[in-house]
Write a protein that holds these residues in place. Structure first.
Motif, mmCIF file in Angstrom:
data_model
loop_
_atom_site.group_PDB
_atom_site.id
_atom_site.type_symbol
_atom_site.label_atom_id
_atom_site.label_comp_id
_atom_site.label_asym_id
_atom_site.label_seq_id
_atom_site.Cartn_x
_atom_site.Cartn_y
_atom_site.Cartn_z
ATOM 1 N N ALA A 1 -9.497 8.477 0.923
ATOM 2 C CA ALA A 1 -8.769 7.937 2.069
ATOM 3 C C ALA A 1 -8.853 8.827 3.300
ATOM 4 O O ALA A 1 -9.107 8.358 4.408
ATOM 5 C CB ALA A 1 -7.315 7.727 1.682
ATOM 6 N N LEU B 1 2.390 8.994 5.890
ATOM 7 C CA LEU B 1 2.887 7.765 5.285
ATOM 8 C C LEU B 1 1.969 6.562 5.402
ATOM 9 O O LEU B 1 2.225 5.540 4.777
ATOM 10 C CB LEU B 1 4.238 7.411 5.924
ATOM 11 C CG LEU B 1 5.312 8.482 5.765
ATOM 12 C CD1 LEU B 1 6.451 8.213 6.708
ATOM 13 C CD2 LEU B 1 5.792 8.533 4.344
ATOM 14 N N SER B 2 0.905 6.655 6.204
ATOM 15 C CA SER B 2 0.122 5.436 6.419
ATOM 16 C C SER B 2 -0.886 5.230 5.291
ATOM 17 O O SER B 2 -1.000 6.024 4.372
ATOM 18 C CB SER B 2 -0.590 5.492 7.754
ATOM 19 O OG SER B 2 -1.757 6.270 7.627
ATOM 20 N N GLU B 3 -1.649 4.144 5.412
ATOM 21 C CA GLU B 3 -2.572 3.739 4.363
ATOM 22 C C GLU B 3 -3.535 4.854 3.940
ATOM 23 O O GLU B 3 -3.816 5.027 2.759
ATOM 24 C CB GLU B 3 -3.361 2.537 4.885
ATOM 25 C CG GLU B 3 -4.194 1.881 3.813
ATOM 26 C CD GLU B 3 -4.966 0.696 4.368
ATOM 27 O OE1 GLU B 3 -4.637 0.240 5.476
ATOM 28 O OE2 GLU B 3 -5.873 0.235 3.683
ATOM 29 N N TYR B 4 -4.064 5.593 4.920
ATOM 30 C CA TYR B 4 -5.058 6.599 4.583
ATOM 31 C C TYR B 4 -4.473 8.013 4.571
ATOM 32 O O TYR B 4 -5.206 8.979 4.608
ATOM 33 C CB TYR B 4 -6.219 6.545 5.579
ATOM 34 C CG TYR B 4 -6.905 5.221 5.618
ATOM 35 C CD1 TYR B 4 -7.548 4.738 4.486
ATOM 36 C CD2 TYR B 4 -6.898 4.444 6.761
ATOM 37 C CE1 TYR B 4 -8.173 3.511 4.506
ATOM 38 C CE2 TYR B 4 -7.525 3.215 6.787
ATOM 39 C CZ TYR B 4 -8.170 2.762 5.647
ATOM 40 O OH TYR B 4 -8.793 1.545 5.676
ATOM 41 N N SER C 1 -10.544 7.759 6.895
ATOM 42 C CA SER C 1 -9.821 7.536 8.155
ATOM 43 C C SER C 1 -10.459 8.320 9.291
ATOM 44 O O SER C 1 -10.648 7.800 10.381
ATOM 45 C CB SER C 1 -8.346 7.899 7.999
ATOM 46 O OG SER C 1 -8.181 9.281 7.861
ATOM 47 N N LYS D 1 -0.450 10.783 9.102
ATOM 48 C CA LYS D 1 -0.855 11.779 8.124
ATOM 49 C C LYS D 1 -0.031 11.686 6.847
ATOM 50 O O LYS D 1 -0.533 11.941 5.762
ATOM 51 C CB LYS D 1 -0.707 13.193 8.717
ATOM 52 C CG LYS D 1 -1.822 13.556 9.654
ATOM 53 C CD LYS D 1 -3.126 13.734 8.893
ATOM 54 C CE LYS D 1 -4.295 13.865 9.834
ATOM 55 N NZ LYS D 1 -5.588 13.807 9.141
ATOM 56 N N LYS E 1 0.814 -1.211 0.000
ATOM 57 C CA LYS E 1 0.000 0.000 0.000
ATOM 58 C C LYS E 1 0.850 1.266 0.000
ATOM 59 O O LYS E 1 0.434 2.300 -0.493
ATOM 60 C CB LYS E 1 -0.929 -0.004 1.212
ATOM 61 C CG LYS E 1 -2.053 -1.005 1.079
ATOM 62 C CD LYS E 1 -2.833 -1.131 2.371
ATOM 63 C CE LYS E 1 -3.883 -2.231 2.261
ATOM 64 N NZ LYS E 1 -4.406 -2.609 3.567
ATOM 65 N N THR E 2 2.034 1.193 0.613
ATOM 66 C CA THR E 2 2.902 2.372 0.577
ATOM 67 C C THR E 2 3.852 2.314 -0.610
ATOM 68 O O THR E 2 4.180 3.338 -1.191
ATOM 69 C CB THR E 2 3.693 2.512 1.880
ATOM 70 O OG1 THR E 2 4.309 1.274 2.168
ATOM 71 C CG2 THR E 2 2.809 2.924 3.022
#
Lengths: 416, 312
Positions: free
Chosen positions: A381, B272-275, A385, B270, A71-72
């Motif tokens: 996204a 680097l993560s998935e969202y 979140s 904020k 994902k990254t």
């Protein structure tokens, strides 16, 4: 004489075919995949090997990357070192790459009759800005998986409307169990509940408008969704301390019979069976009607293949995508021995599995409202979140609702 | 006759070239030796810091073109409640993490004896520092587990209600800090154990002759001699508190509903993560964290400089 002619003709034909294939596909086909769990990994490796064998002049290079790391990493490799084919997800989850011009427009592929007809049901999920950006290879239904034996013991039926749903729950609570297990530590599971409650309360179109940022979170219709949710929370329908558990850690409550049901995707079936629940203990029902005026709609997340716009071998990549969605291949990779999910090609056959058959039946015959992806794929996204964090807070402290909705509204105004 | 001045002039010419290097050797040599380090430091430390400052003025998702937004990210930080929570949690970490220092000292004093098997006990006390933070986090997660965890079993025995430490927004940060203190105490303990080895036995003897013992001995004789160890323990504990990340990620993932976040974790979420993938906003958080750290680093450097001036 005749046989000789036939042989020559056959030889010429096969040679011609071979040369045609050679002319079409050569070089290497680089595939990056996030199918890193054992079963999907075997499927992906099988597909790569088979495609490689079908095209003698083509070398298929497969790189499988851990699903979470993928994902990254996808952001880096799409812009720096793009493969020819890459895995990703449908709907809004692909928007960042579509907007940045990193995915190839493959509307031409979708114009081909084999794909257009056979994949019609998922076209919407692959479409952004009026073009198609990838092909789906598998999807699975969401719904309520429940302990059949507990329902039988208490004399309960699969509920079809909200009143029976709650009445069932009350009986389960009275028997000293919880109605639903859930683990909200990683937030998205609460998104599933919101999806269903909102789609049943306000319908698919409203849900899509909300996830597209066209409706305020402080809207009364959204509040009605939360009011319905709150009825369950106030009953004590959900297990305690769900905020401390992952979805896997919430499974034992159902296995041990302390909770009677789980609103989940079909991937929960395998671990539940492995934990010892037999066919007469585990069953499935569609989330019941709440508002009879809205049509039933379902969550069915779709996993996809895409061609990066910087791919070197786009011809081979297109051919691979055609291969992936072909009816035979779809039947094979979605079978019980492989992914154990639903094929996207309407000409494929569904594996003979109790849950999959019910799910397929539900999605093809009883979801007139439409098929949603999932909250974190339908909403951008950043919105997802913040919203899912709010859902979790609401499930623990329902009194904070106004505060939560104001926060979500503030985020909505910034994100869209 | 003629030759002499000529040689001298040529000698002086070459001599002047020689002597420039020769004259500056003392100043050049250290710089030459430092050069590789300095270059790497500039490239991998200073340059990224400058870049982060720069990035914090942009809106960028990591893919498209960055868009200059001036102070917008910082303005948003000002009324971002999640940021406020992270800042407060960082403060809690800073203060409570310091408990590792007295705790480490206490254990070190306790273990600084000659008893059979003391090495084994020392190793056991040091053990938590050697194992990975991830393992520490997992162990404590099981310990805190609201349904099956040991903590609630024990609380049950003394008649106290079940507690969901990691699911309660008011308790969660303290729960994680407690987990973090376990290895950090071991670290401080080892620092103090080495410090105790260097305590001058003659001074202790002299103090004893003067009638000092117990707390007085500790306070006036032992602890002053442990000053260098205390300083190092202070530095590593402060830095450790400010960069707390792995335990939070393992134990709660920042939850429930973001109440156990700290700045470093929030920055990760904020940026680097998935969202996430709001690079500019993440950079702004990182800048704030950097400025906080800078206060401490400046103090540490200043105090080391003072010590050096004092001829230690």
């Amino acid at each position: 004489m005749k046989t000789l002619k036939g042989t020559v003709a056959g030889l010429a034909l096969s040679l011609g075919l071979a040369t045609a294939a050679q002319a079409e596909l050569s070089g290497t086909l680089k595939i990056f995949s996030d199918m890193s769990n054992p079963a999907p990994r075997a499927v992906m490796e099988g597909m790569a090997a088979e495609f490689d064998a079908m095209h003698p002049n083509l070398t298929v290079e497969l790189t499988v990357i851990d699903r979470e790391a993928y994902k990254t990493q996808i952001r880096n490799f799409l812009s720096a070192n793009p493969p020819d084919v890459a895995n990703w997800y449908a709907a809004n989850r692909m928007r960042p790459y579509v907007s940045a011009g990193l995915f190839e427009d493959i509307s031409d592929l979708w114009a081909e009759p084999e794909i257009a007809d056979a994949l019609a049901s998922t076209k919407g999920a692959m479409t952004l800005d009026g073009k198609q950006w990838g092909v789906p290879y598998t999807y699975y239904q969401w719904g309520v998986y429940y302990r059949e034996d507990i329902y039988n013991e208490l004399g309960l039926e699969e509920p079809e409307d909200w009143e029976i749903f709650k009445a069932n729950c009350q009986k389960i609570l009275d028997s000293g169990r919880k109605c639903f297990t859930i683990g909200t530590k990683f937030l998205w599971t609460a998104g599933g509940w919101f999806d269903y409650l909102n789609m049943r309360t306000n319908g698919y179109d409203f849900h899509m408008a909300l996830t597209n940022g066209e409706v305020a979170w402080t809207d009364d219709r959204v509040k009605q969704t939360f009011a319905n949710w709150r009825e369950l929370i106030d009953m004590g329908a959900f297990i305690d301390n769900h905020q401390s558990y992952s979805w896997q850690e919430a499974l034992p409550f159902m296995v041990k019979g302390e909770a009677a049901a789980y609103l989940m995707g079909n991937f929960a079936v395998a671990p539940l069976r492995e934990a010892g629940l037999g066919t007469d203990q585990l069953d499935f029902y569609q989330f019941p009607t709440i508002n009879p005026d809205v049509e039933l709609a379902e969550d069915a997340p779709t996993d996809t293949f895409h061609i990066p716009s910087g791919a070197q071998n786009k011809e081979a990549a297109r051919e691979f995508l055609r291969f992936v969605v072909s009816a035979d291949n779809q039947t094979k990779i979605n079978g019980g021995a492989a992914l154990g999910q639903l094929p996207v090609n309407s000409k494929s056959s569904v594996d003979d599995d109790e849950m999959l058959n019910q799910g397929f039946e539900m999605l093809s015959a009883n979801s007139p409202g439409g098929i949603a992806q999932f909250f974190d794929r339908d909403a951008p996204a950043e919105m997802a979140s913040v919203a899912m964090e709010g859902f979790q807070e609401f499930m623990v402290f329902p009194d904070n609702l106004d505060d939560i909705l104001n926060r979500l509204e503030k985020t909505r105004e910034r994100v869209y | 006759m003629n030759l002499a001045p000529e040689t001298r002039s040529s000698a002086s010419a070459s001599g002047s070239r020689d002597s420039w290097l020769r004259r500056n050797r003392q100043t050049l040599a250290p710089w030459l030796f430092l050069a590789p380090g300095v270059i790497f430091f500039l490239f991998y430390v200073i340059f990224p810091i400058v870049q982060s400052f720069n990035l914090s003025f942009y809106r960028w998702d990591g893919l498209g073109d960055p868009q200059f937004v001036g102070m917008e990210n910082y303005r948003e930080l000002m009324d971002d409640r999640a940021f406020e929570v992270s800042l407060w949690n960082n403060l809690k970490w800073l203060l409570l993490y310091l408990l590792a220092i007295p705790a480490g000292l206490f254990i070190a004093l306790f273990l600084n004896q000659t008893v059979t098997g003391i090495r084994l006990y020392k190793s056991l006390f040091f053990f938590p520092f050697v194992i990975s933070q991830v393992v520490v986090g997992l162990v404590f997660s099981w310990f805190y587990d609201p349904t099956f965890g040991l903590l609630n079993q024990v609380l049950g025995w003394v008649g106290l209600g079940p507690l969901n430490v990691l699911g309660d927004p008011t308790l969660v940060t303290y729960g994680i800090i407690a987990a973090g203190l376990w290895p950090q105490t071991a670290y401080c303990m080892i620092l103090y154990l080495t410090g105790l080895n260097a305590v001058d036995p003659e001074q202790v003897e002299a103090a004893r002759l003067d009638g000092a013992k117990g707390a007085k001995m500790l306070w006036y004789v032992i602890i002053p001699q442990l000053r260098p160890a205390t300083f190092v323990a202070f530095v590593v504990t402060i830095i450790g508190a400010l960069r707390s990340f792995d335990l939070i990620s393992i134990m709660t993932n920042g939850g429930p509903f973001g109440s156990s976040r700290v700045l470093s974790f929030y920055m990760f979420e904020k940026a680097l993560s998935e969202y996430g993938f709001r690079m500019g906003y993440g950079a702004a958080i990182a800048v704030v964290l950097f400025l906080i750290m800078l206060c401490f680093i400046a103090y540490f450097l200043w105090s080391m400089y003072q010590d050096d001036k004092g001829g230690r």
